[in-house]
Design a protein around this motif. Structure first.
Motif, PDB file in Angstrom:
ATOM      1  N   GLY A   1      61.638 -13.613-108.525  1.00  0.00           N
ATOM      2  CA  GLY A   1      62.079 -13.594-109.911  1.00  0.00           C
ATOM      3  C   GLY A   1      61.559 -14.776-110.704  1.00  0.00           C
ATOM      4  N   SER A   2      61.067 -14.496-111.928  1.00  0.00           N
ATOM      5  CA  SER A   2      60.545 -15.554-112.790  1.00  0.00           C
ATOM      6  C   SER A   2      60.466 -15.056-114.228  1.00  0.00           C
ATOM      7  CB  SER A   2      59.168 -15.997-112.298  1.00  0.00           C
ATOM      8  OG  SER A   2      58.694 -17.110-113.027  1.00  0.00           O
ATOM      9  N   GLY A   3      61.513 -14.349-114.668  1.00  0.00           N
ATOM     10  CA  GLY A   3      61.509 -13.832-116.027  1.00  0.00           C
ATOM     11  C   GLY A   3      60.342 -12.899-116.253  1.00  0.00           C
ATOM     12  N   GLY A   4      59.603 -13.149-117.325  1.00  0.00           N
ATOM     13  CA  GLY A   4      58.451 -12.323-117.630  1.00  0.00           C
ATOM     14  C   GLY A   4      57.303 -12.492-116.660  1.00  0.00           C
ATOM     15  N   ALA A   5      57.376 -13.496-115.801  1.00  0.00           N
ATOM     16  CA  ALA A   5      56.319 -13.739-114.805  1.00  0.00           C
ATOM     17  C   ALA A   5      56.762 -13.320-113.401  1.00  0.00           C
ATOM     18  CB  ALA A   5      55.939 -15.213-114.802  1.00  0.00           C
ATOM     19  N   THR A   6      57.809 -12.516-113.309  1.00  0.00           N
ATOM     20  CA  THR A   6      58.317 -12.080-112.008  1.00  0.00           C
ATOM     21  C   THR A   6      57.201 -11.454-111.169  1.00  0.00           C
ATOM     22  OG1 THR A   6      60.586 -11.765-112.766  1.00  0.00           O
ATOM     23  CG2 THR A   6      59.888 -10.440-110.885  1.00  0.00           C
ATOM     24  N   GLY A   7      57.146 -11.882-109.930  1.00  0.00           N
ATOM     25  CA  GLY A   7      56.156 -11.364-108.991  1.00  0.00           C
ATOM     26  C   GLY A   7      55.128 -12.383-108.559  1.00  0.00           C
ATOM     27  N   TRP A   8      54.936 -13.461-109.357  1.00  0.00           N
ATOM     28  CA  TRP A   8      53.852 -14.385-109.023  1.00  0.00           C
ATOM     29  C   TRP A   8      54.007 -15.052-107.655  1.00  0.00           C
ATOM     30  CZ3 TRP A   8      54.606 -19.359-107.765  1.00  0.00           C
ATOM     31  CH2 TRP A   8      55.724 -20.038-108.276  1.00  0.00           C
ATOM     32  N   PRO A   9      55.244 -15.387-107.175  1.00  0.00           N
ATOM     33  CA  PRO A   9      55.295 -16.033-105.854  1.00  0.00           C
ATOM     34  C   PRO A   9      54.693 -15.169-104.741  1.00  0.00           C
ATOM     35  CG  PRO A   9      57.359 -16.392-107.030  1.00  0.00           C
ATOM     36  CD  PRO A   9      56.590 -15.364-107.806  1.00  0.00           C
ATOM     37  N   ALA A  10      54.780 -13.859-104.889  1.00  0.00           N
ATOM     38  CA  ALA A  10      54.215 -12.979-103.856  1.00  0.00           C
ATOM     39  C   ALA A  10      52.699 -13.037-103.854  1.00  0.00           C
ATOM     40  CB  ALA A  10      54.688 -11.540-104.080  1.00  0.00           C
ATOM     41  N   THR A  11      52.098 -13.269-105.012  1.00  0.00           N
ATOM     42  CA  THR A  11      50.629 -13.347-105.045  1.00  0.00           C
ATOM     43  C   THR A  11      50.136 -14.547-104.246  1.00  0.00           C
ATOM     44  OG1 THR A  11      50.456 -14.620-107.119  1.00  0.00           O
ATOM     45  CG2 THR A  11      50.641 -12.231-107.311  1.00  0.00           C
ATOM     46  N   ASP A  12      50.915 -15.626-104.238  1.00  0.00           N
ATOM     47  CA  ASP A  12      50.537 -16.782-103.414  1.00  0.00           C
ATOM     48  C   ASP A  12      50.539 -16.411-101.933  1.00  0.00           C
ATOM     49  OD1 ASP A  12      50.263 -18.373-105.630  1.00  0.00           O
ATOM     50  OD2 ASP A  12      51.980 -19.661-105.228  1.00  0.00           O
ATOM     51  N   TRP A  13      51.553 -15.685-101.511  1.00  0.00           N
ATOM     52  CA  TRP A  13      51.616 -15.241-100.115  1.00  0.00           C
ATOM     53  C   TRP A  13      50.364 -14.428 -99.759  1.00  0.00           C
ATOM     54  CZ3 TRP A  13      55.218 -15.509 -95.988  1.00  0.00           C
ATOM     55  CH2 TRP A  13      56.424 -16.163 -96.251  1.00  0.00           C
ATOM     56  N   VAL A  14      50.003 -13.508-100.620  1.00  0.00           N
ATOM     57  CA  VAL A  14      48.850 -12.647-100.348  1.00  0.00           C
ATOM     58  C   VAL A  14      47.573 -13.478-100.270  1.00  0.00           C
ATOM     59  CG1 VAL A  14      47.459 -10.723-101.216  1.00  0.00           C
ATOM     60  CG2 VAL A  14      49.961 -10.637-101.378  1.00  0.00           C
TER      61      VAL A  14
ATOM     62  N   VAL B   1      42.377  -6.502 -98.269  1.00  0.00           N
ATOM     63  CA  VAL B   1      43.445  -6.872 -99.188  1.00  0.00           C
ATOM     64  C   VAL B   1      44.743  -6.182 -98.809  1.00  0.00           C
ATOM     65  CG1 VAL B   1      44.129  -7.016-101.606  1.00  0.00           C
ATOM     66  CG2 VAL B   1      41.698  -7.128-100.998  1.00  0.00           C
ATOM     67  N   ILE B   2      44.642  -4.908 -98.470  1.00  0.00           N
ATOM     68  CA  ILE B   2      45.837  -4.179 -98.019  1.00  0.00           C
ATOM     69  C   ILE B   2      46.434  -4.868 -96.796  1.00  0.00           C
ATOM     70  CG2 ILE B   2      46.635  -2.012 -96.990  1.00  0.00           C
ATOM     71  CD1 ILE B   2      44.598  -0.564 -98.773  1.00  0.00           C
ATOM     72  N   GLY B   3      45.566  -5.327 -95.886  1.00  0.00           N
ATOM     73  CA  GLY B   3      46.056  -6.017 -94.692  1.00  0.00           C
ATOM     74  C   GLY B   3      46.778  -7.307 -95.029  1.00  0.00           C
ATOM     75  N   ALA B   4      46.268  -8.074 -95.997  1.00  0.00           N
ATOM     76  CA  ALA B   4      46.909  -9.327 -96.385  1.00  0.00           C
ATOM     77  C   ALA B   4      48.270  -9.062 -97.029  1.00  0.00           C
ATOM     78  CB  ALA B   4      46.011 -10.104 -97.344  1.00  0.00           C
ATOM     79  N   ILE B   5      48.350  -8.033 -97.850  1.00  0.00           N
ATOM     80  CA  ILE B   5      49.624  -7.680 -98.473  1.00  0.00           C
ATOM     81  C   ILE B   5      50.632  -7.255 -97.404  1.00  0.00           C
ATOM     82  CG2 ILE B   5      50.751  -5.981 -99.967  1.00  0.00           C
ATOM     83  CD1 ILE B   5      48.261  -6.097-101.759  1.00  0.00           C
ATOM     84  N   GLU B   6      50.181  -6.511 -96.431  1.00  0.00           N
ATOM     85  CA  GLU B   6      51.097  -6.073 -95.373  1.00  0.00           C
ATOM     86  C   GLU B   6      51.517  -7.222 -94.463  1.00  0.00           C
ATOM     87  OE1 GLU B   6      48.927  -2.751 -93.738  1.00  0.00           O
ATOM     88  OE2 GLU B   6      49.882  -1.341 -95.152  1.00  0.00           O
ATOM     89  N   GLU B   7      50.680  -8.258 -94.353  1.00  0.00           N
ATOM     90  CA  GLU B   7      51.101  -9.469 -93.642  1.00  0.00           C
ATOM     91  C   GLU B   7      52.296 -10.100 -94.376  1.00  0.00           C
ATOM     92  OE1 GLU B   7      50.100 -11.272 -90.967  1.00  0.00           O
ATOM     93  OE2 GLU B   7      48.051 -10.704 -90.464  1.00  0.00           O
ATOM     94  N   PHE B   8      52.207 -10.164 -95.702  1.00  0.00           N
ATOM     95  CA  PHE B   8      53.344 -10.642 -96.489  1.00  0.00           C
ATOM     96  C   PHE B   8      54.551  -9.727 -96.284  1.00  0.00           C
ATOM     97  CE2 PHE B   8      55.444  -9.882-100.711  1.00  0.00           C
ATOM     98  CZ  PHE B   8      56.290 -10.989-100.665  1.00  0.00           C
ATOM     99  N   GLY B   9      54.306  -8.435 -96.297  1.00  0.00           N
ATOM    100  CA  GLY B   9      55.390  -7.482 -96.132  1.00  0.00           C
ATOM    101  C   GLY B   9      56.099  -7.592 -94.791  1.00  0.00           C
ATOM    102  N   ALA B  10      55.365  -8.025 -93.768  1.00  0.00           N
ATOM    103  CA  ALA B  10      55.994  -8.199 -92.456  1.00  0.00           C
ATOM    104  C   ALA B  10      57.125  -9.221 -92.520  1.00  0.00           C
ATOM    105  CB  ALA B  10      54.942  -8.625 -91.430  1.00  0.00           C
ATOM    106  N   PHE B  11      57.018 -10.157 -93.459  1.00  0.00           N
ATOM    107  CA  PHE B  11      58.091 -11.126 -93.677  1.00  0.00           C
ATOM    108  C   PHE B  11      59.090 -10.615 -94.721  1.00  0.00           C
ATOM    109  CE2 PHE B  11      54.614 -13.675 -92.023  1.00  0.00           C
ATOM    110  CZ  PHE B  11      55.231 -14.610 -91.210  1.00  0.00           C
TER     111      PHE B  11
END
Length: 455
Positions: free
Chosen positions: A218-231, A259-269
């Motif tokens: 969560g980050s207001g209008g910027a919600t989602g950015w912390p996940a991009t760091d994980w990826v 890229v799909i693999g990196a996102i799924e690595e994040f998803g594993a957590f």
């Protein structure tokens, strides 16, 4: 709004200002030359060989408020040694103003870019002066992961020829995992040295009845950015650096298997109810500023939190770094031959109006003393291998500096290098959708469709 801008909006507690500002340079040197043996005073004395008396140098950058005082403190040593007069001006509208100034033909001599993409755009229009092969080679030899930093400042000129245009100075580290040493000690956990060990520790914490991670997007209008760091972290830990670069430039599609693999690595957590405080459904709705607070409850709601070096600003009041909270490097896989990649950000100095003084100032930034006098105060990290790490103001900065100098690869935050509608738009919202259960293949296909629409 780019990710770095979004974060900066939340870190006003660090003393960042919001207005166009500049101050007088007639300040005393923070550390008297020759008195503190930690500093490389020989590099300061060598500057006196530059006779720049009567030379006026203007510098324009993003630093205001408390940071303005710090950059002025670094500039003061150059002025004292060379006789130059340097006027620094800072603005929170730097990215807009530098475009106006350069196109009008009235820029400062030197500009400080927080975004490599903007510097690249100006270089392609013929609005930056190349720094030359000597400076390029110096960076490659004297910075840890030197070629990474060279690449960050290498752009095409107006004729399409590659040149070295931007000198990196002042870095930030994102590849950090925060934890409570007391909680680790009480539970008998060791700091993991590899990604394999980090995953084993994650499972061990669950087996012991605890929750390993706190994650909030969560980050207001910027919600989602912390996940991009994980990826981005997992792209660097599962793929060669050139694959990361191709992804950022869309030379491979966003829905490439890498890229799909990196996102799924994040998803594993993030998509495992047992791994995350509040369960997977809480990830997208928990504010990133609140998410690390679970480290400090009794009993702890979580044991680890991956976030950049700024996050202590949101720790509970009175938290003592190094005691109540500490960090370790977000580790690489032992089973992959990818070294020690570090994700981060930083600023780049470029010449926007060439002069003898501008060239001398860039040369000054190569000297250990230019780094050390800022290291000894606050908010400064450097990959310069020739500085004395003992000049860092505290152990936290020293440890983060060591992560930089141990790096074999450094890469700038990928989403900040992408077009704004992708890196600060479709990528953010796509990661919220993914955290909510949407398949990575579908999310990445939609992001690529958005990118294709820009072409």
């Amino acid at each position: 709004m780019k990710k770095s801008t979004a974060v900066a909006a939340f870190v006003c507690a660090l003393g960042l200002g919001t207005a166009l500002s500049g101050i007088s340079h007639a300040q005393e040197l923070a550390f008297k030359p020759g008195e503190d043996s930690r500093f490389n005073w020989a590099s300061y004395e060598a500057l006196k060989g530059m006779d720049l008396s009567g030379e006026k140098i203007t510098v324009f950058g993003p630093w205001t408020g408390a940071d303005l005082e710090l950059v002025e403190g670094m500039i003061a040593y150059f002025e004292a040694a060379t006789g130059a007069d340097v006027e620094y001006t800072g603005s929170d509208s730097f990215e807009q103003q530098i475009v106006i100034d350069t196109q009008a033909g009235s820029p400062a001599n030197v500009a400080v870019f927080p975004q490599p993409g903007l510097a690249a755009d100006l270089a392609a229009k013929g609005l930056l002066a190349p720094l030359g092969d000597e400076t390029r080679d110096w960076v490659a030899q004297n910075y840890a992961a030197g070629q990474s930093w060279v690449d960050l400042g290498t752009y095409s000129d107006k004729d399409g020829n590659a040149g070295y245009f931007a000198f990196p100075f002042k870095a930030d580290v994102k590849s950090l995992v925060w934890y409570s040493p007391e909680n680790f000690e009480d539970a008998g956990y060791d700091v993991p040295q590899t990604m394999e060990e980090l995953k084993e520790l994650t499972d061990q914490i669950v087996a012991d009845g605890g929750t390993p991670w706190c994650i909030g997007l969560g980050s207001g209008g910027a919600t989602g950015w912390p996940a991009t760091d994980w990826v981005e972290e997992f792209m660097l830990r599962t793929q060669a650096p050139d694959v990361y670069d191709k992804w950022v430039r869309n030379e491979i599609p966003f829905n490439d298997p890498a890229v799909i693999g990196a996102i799924e690595e994040f998803g594993a957590f993030a998509r495992n109810d047992d791994y995350v405080d509040g369960g997977a459904e809480a990830v997208a709705t928990t504010d990133f500023r609140d998410s690390p607070k679970g480290l400090f409850t009794s009993p702890p709601k979580c044991y680890m939190h991956r976030q950049a070096s700024f996050i202590p600003s949101f720790f509970p009041e009175g938290t003592v770094l190094g005691e109540d909270a500490d960090f370790f490097y977000f580790p690489a896989y032992a089973g992959k031959d990818l070294g020690k990649p570090v994700l981060g950000a930083g600023t780049l100095f470029a010449i926007t109006k060439d002069s003898k003084g501008a060239r001398a100032f860039i040369d000054y930034l190569k000297s250990p003393i230019a780094h050390e006098v800022w290291m000894a105060r606050s908010g400064f990290l450097t990959p310069h291998k020739g500085v004395n790490p003992d000049t860092y103001a505290n152990e936290t900065l020293k440890k983060q500096g060591a992560i930089l100098t141990d790096a074999t690869t450094f890469r700038f935050d990928g989403s900040d290098l992408m077009p704004g509608k992708i890196g600060a738009g479709a990528f953010w919202t796509g990661m919220v959708d993914y955290a909510g259960g949407k398949p990575a293949a579908d999310v990445t296909a939609e992001i690529q469709e958005n990118w294709d629409a820009l072409k």
